[in-house]
Write a protein that holds these residues in place. Sequence first.
Motif, PDB file in Angstrom:
ATOM      1  N   THR A 369     -10.708   3.060  -2.834  1.00  0.00           N
ATOM      2  CA  THR A 369      -9.432   2.369  -2.941  1.00  0.00           C
ATOM      3  C   THR A 369      -9.161   1.525  -1.681  1.00  0.00           C
ATOM      4  O   THR A 369      -9.519   1.939  -0.574  1.00  0.00           O
ATOM      5  N   GLY A 370      -8.640   0.347  -1.893  1.00  0.00           N
ATOM      6  CA  GLY A 370      -8.356  -0.557  -0.772  1.00  0.00           C
ATOM      7  C   GLY A 370      -9.577  -1.317  -0.285  1.00  0.00           C
ATOM      8  O   GLY A 370      -9.525  -2.029   0.726  1.00  0.00           O
ATOM      9  N   GLY A 372     -11.015  -3.869  -1.619  1.00  0.00           N
ATOM     10  CA  GLY A 372     -10.883  -5.323  -1.773  1.00  0.00           C
ATOM     11  C   GLY A 372     -11.305  -5.833  -3.141  1.00  0.00           C
ATOM     12  O   GLY A 372     -11.481  -7.041  -3.332  1.00  0.00           O
ATOM     13  N   LYS A 373     -11.432  -4.916  -4.098  1.00  0.00           N
ATOM     14  CA  LYS A 373     -11.909  -5.317  -5.442  1.00  0.00           C
ATOM     15  C   LYS A 373     -10.902  -6.256  -6.129  1.00  0.00           C
ATOM     16  O   LYS A 373     -11.256  -7.331  -6.612  1.00  0.00           O
ATOM     17  N   SER A 374      -9.615  -5.843  -6.149  1.00  0.00           N
ATOM     18  CA  SER A 374      -8.601  -6.683  -6.810  1.00  0.00           C
ATOM     19  C   SER A 374      -8.475  -8.009  -6.069  1.00  0.00           C
ATOM     20  O   SER A 374      -8.299  -9.066  -6.687  1.00  0.00           O
ATOM     21  N   THR A 375      -8.577  -7.948  -4.756  1.00  0.00           N
ATOM     22  CA  THR A 375      -8.460  -9.175  -3.965  1.00  0.00           C
ATOM     23  C   THR A 375      -9.523 -10.170  -4.413  1.00  0.00           C
ATOM     24  O   THR A 375      -9.241 -11.363  -4.584  1.00  0.00           O
TER      25      THR A 375
HETATM   26  N1  ATP Z   1      -0.305  -8.668  -1.543  1.00  0.00           N
HETATM   27  C1  ATP Z   1      -0.848  -8.068  -0.484  1.00  0.00           C
HETATM   28  N2  ATP Z   1      -0.368  -8.333   0.747  1.00  0.00           N
HETATM   29  C2  ATP Z   1      -0.920  -7.740   1.830  1.00  0.00           C
HETATM   30  N3  ATP Z   1      -1.949  -6.899   1.768  1.00  0.00           N
HETATM   31  C3  ATP Z   1      -2.476  -6.600   0.576  1.00  0.00           C
HETATM   32  C4  ATP Z   1      -1.947  -7.173  -0.618  1.00  0.00           C
HETATM   33  N4  ATP Z   1      -2.657  -6.711  -1.662  1.00  0.00           N
HETATM   34  C5  ATP Z   1      -3.589  -5.879  -1.149  1.00  0.00           C
HETATM   35  N5  ATP Z   1      -3.483  -5.806   0.192  1.00  0.00           N
HETATM   36  C6  ATP Z   1      -4.366  -5.052   1.100  1.00  0.00           C
HETATM   37  O1  ATP Z   1      -5.671  -5.550   0.944  1.00  0.00           O
HETATM   38  C7  ATP Z   1      -6.631  -4.494   0.924  1.00  0.00           C
HETATM   39  C8  ATP Z   1      -7.489  -4.591  -0.339  1.00  0.00           C
HETATM   40  O2  ATP Z   1      -6.651  -4.358  -1.450  1.00  0.00           O
HETATM   41  P1  ATP Z   1      -7.173  -4.439  -2.945  1.00  0.00           P
HETATM   42  O3  ATP Z   1      -6.014  -4.263  -3.830  1.00  0.00           O
HETATM   43  O4  ATP Z   1      -8.013  -5.645  -3.098  1.00  0.00           O
HETATM   44  O5  ATP Z   1      -8.101  -3.156  -2.990  1.00  0.00           O
HETATM   45  P2  ATP Z   1      -8.800  -2.510  -4.248  1.00  0.00           P
HETATM   46  O6  ATP Z   1     -10.235  -2.300  -3.858  1.00  0.00           O
HETATM   47  O7  ATP Z   1      -8.575  -3.284  -5.468  1.00  0.00           O
HETATM   48  O8  ATP Z   1      -8.051  -1.120  -4.308  1.00  0.00           O
HETATM   49  P3  ATP Z   1      -7.651  -0.215  -5.581  1.00  0.00           P
HETATM   50  O9  ATP Z   1      -8.911   0.288  -6.204  1.00  0.00           O
HETATM   51  O10 ATP Z   1      -6.882   0.902  -4.951  1.00  0.00           O
HETATM   52  O11 ATP Z   1      -6.825  -1.056  -6.473  1.00  0.00           O
HETATM   53  C9  ATP Z   1      -5.837  -3.205   1.026  1.00  0.00           C
HETATM   54  O12 ATP Z   1      -5.923  -2.780   2.367  1.00  0.00           O
HETATM   55  C10 ATP Z   1      -4.420  -3.591   0.700  1.00  0.00           C
HETATM   56  O13 ATP Z   1      -3.508  -2.835   1.466  1.00  0.00           O
END
Ligand code: ATP
Length: 573
Positions: A369-370, A372-375
């Motif tokens: 988690t976190g 960066g996948k959604s990013t």
């Molecule tokens: N809108 C935002 N503004 C600032 N920071 C963000 C934002 N969205 C995500 N982050 C940060 O960017 C990092 C990557 O987040 P992301 O959502 O891409 O992770 P992820 O791999 O998709 O996690 P998960 O599986 O929990 O959804 C995290 O540290 C999160 O706190």
Amino acid sequence: MKTTLRVFSYLRRYPLMAAAQLFCAITGTLMVVVFPAVTREVLDVVVPKAQWDRLGPLILTALGAYFAQHLFNSLRIMLNNTFEQKVIYDLRSDLYQRLQTLPLRWFDNRPTGDIMTTVGEDIPNVERVLIDGIEQGLVAIIQIAVVGVFMFQADVTLALWALVPIPFLAAGALGYTRSSKDRHRAVRRASSGMNSLLHDNVAGMRQIKAYAMEAEEHSRFNAASAALKAASLHVMRIWAIYRPGMHFLTSVGMVLVLWMGARGLMEGRIEKGDLAAFLLLLKFFYDPIEQLHQLNQIIQGGRAAGERVFEILDTEPETDTVEGRTLPAITGHVRYENVGFSYGGKIPTVHGINLEAQPGQTIALVGSTGAGKSTLINLLTRFYEYDEGVITIDGAPVHELNKAWLRSSIGYVTQESFLFNGTVRENLVIGKRNATDEELWEALASANADGFVGRLEKGLDTKVGERGVKLSVGEKQRISIARALLRNPPILLLDEATASVDTETERQIQTALDRLMENRTSFVIAHRLSTVRHADCIYVLNQGKILEKGTHDNLVSQNGIYANLCKSSLIKN
Ligand SMILES: Nc1ncnc2c1ncn2[C@@H]1O[C@H](COP(=O)(O)OP(=O)(O)OP(=O)(O)O)[C@@H](O)[C@H]1O
């Protein structure tokens, strides 16, 4: 001043209505001098000379003047209301249009309640400036000018005495205007703070109840409400001193004129009737000055609200929503080359990302988690713009593409399926505006949702509630899938749900997703082994970097991070 002028600049859109109001205001106001003139004539000429024949017509003249004054007043109010509602409609529409063009980054930093306050409260406050600004301001200024001229015509000495309080009134108004800005801003801030908390708490009511946080949240709400009370009382207290103070100054003017008038009478310079008429005129002179003070208070409140409205209207919109090029057709070849991005922090959220999806392939993104996948998938839709490298679709850099077109070419099924507060049909046609019922049912069938939608009381026309609250998680998921199927995009982004649903529902969702992914390039944030097994390539992310890539078997045999994720059940069986 700038904000007030900008509000008034909206009035330019309706010049005819503005001119008609001005005409009614001037004509109506001119009538106010008739009664004092009639009074003087009656007291100084008609009564002393016992002119019975002139009394009737003079009384009728006064009555007629009052009738005309209020008739024009009524017309002006009607015009003003229509005019003001038109301007407010424009302002609301402009504000909403701008809101929709703002980047997601802006919404990340703005509580929903704050935005609701601007649309719901700040705009009506601006509206007060318009109604009262025209209704009270315009009429008051015209009345002061007209009555002032008549006062000087009637008696220059008394008129000059009547002006004595004016510099003090002006100084008072200036001081009040200067100091009130911060007080009114504080009210708007406090109101927004309370509304934001309220919005958050209503949305999170289930959590509040589940964690038995009612008492705590009640005191948090009371604290926000108390801040609003304190800020409002501060404005009211200063007003309670200021307004009677200004009133007293105009009373001083009345007393001065009576004093000087009485001396004039005794010295034989003026007649009784002249003095009575002058005192009546004086009332018509000071009344609008007091109205201007009231207006000042409203304008200051409106200015603080207007600042918040114009702050949104002045925010830079997203670029390329209408400009930017489009491609004739998309085959779905997506490449990330050395992509880096940060939400604003010192450490980049993702960096050095190289990734490739051939047309029709399924790419799985996994990681803790976190990571960066959604990013990563948000960069493809240009919800956020990458800082480094380039992402291309069929060789075209996405930062050159028209955003609306780009997004319409990409289907996005999020983990928490968001449904709008409308019917099943309304939620589905978002995917295809002109879809027939047949197409809707076909999509629902492919998404394994036709069964439960068919059983709903009103079928496609059943209301789903706010955020789809009347449907189960699994049902919402399948409606979202049907919506994406209707859109039929060449590229699909899928954030697999982690929420547990029963095995049968899970199987139904999975087959629906498989159908959705068929024949299109899909990026899946994968949480299930069944998904990653079928993926053409799995990218393993950690702290914003790709650390491993390959097929499932490949990665398991490497015995690295991916193998550990599988072992630790982060990827569910
Ligand atoms: N809108 C935002 N503004 C600032 N920071 C963000 C934002 N969205 C995500 N982050 C940060 O960017 C990092 C990557 O987040 P992301 O959502 O891409 O992770 P992820 O791999 O998709 O996690 P998960 O599986 O929990 O959804 C995290 O540290 C999160 O706190």
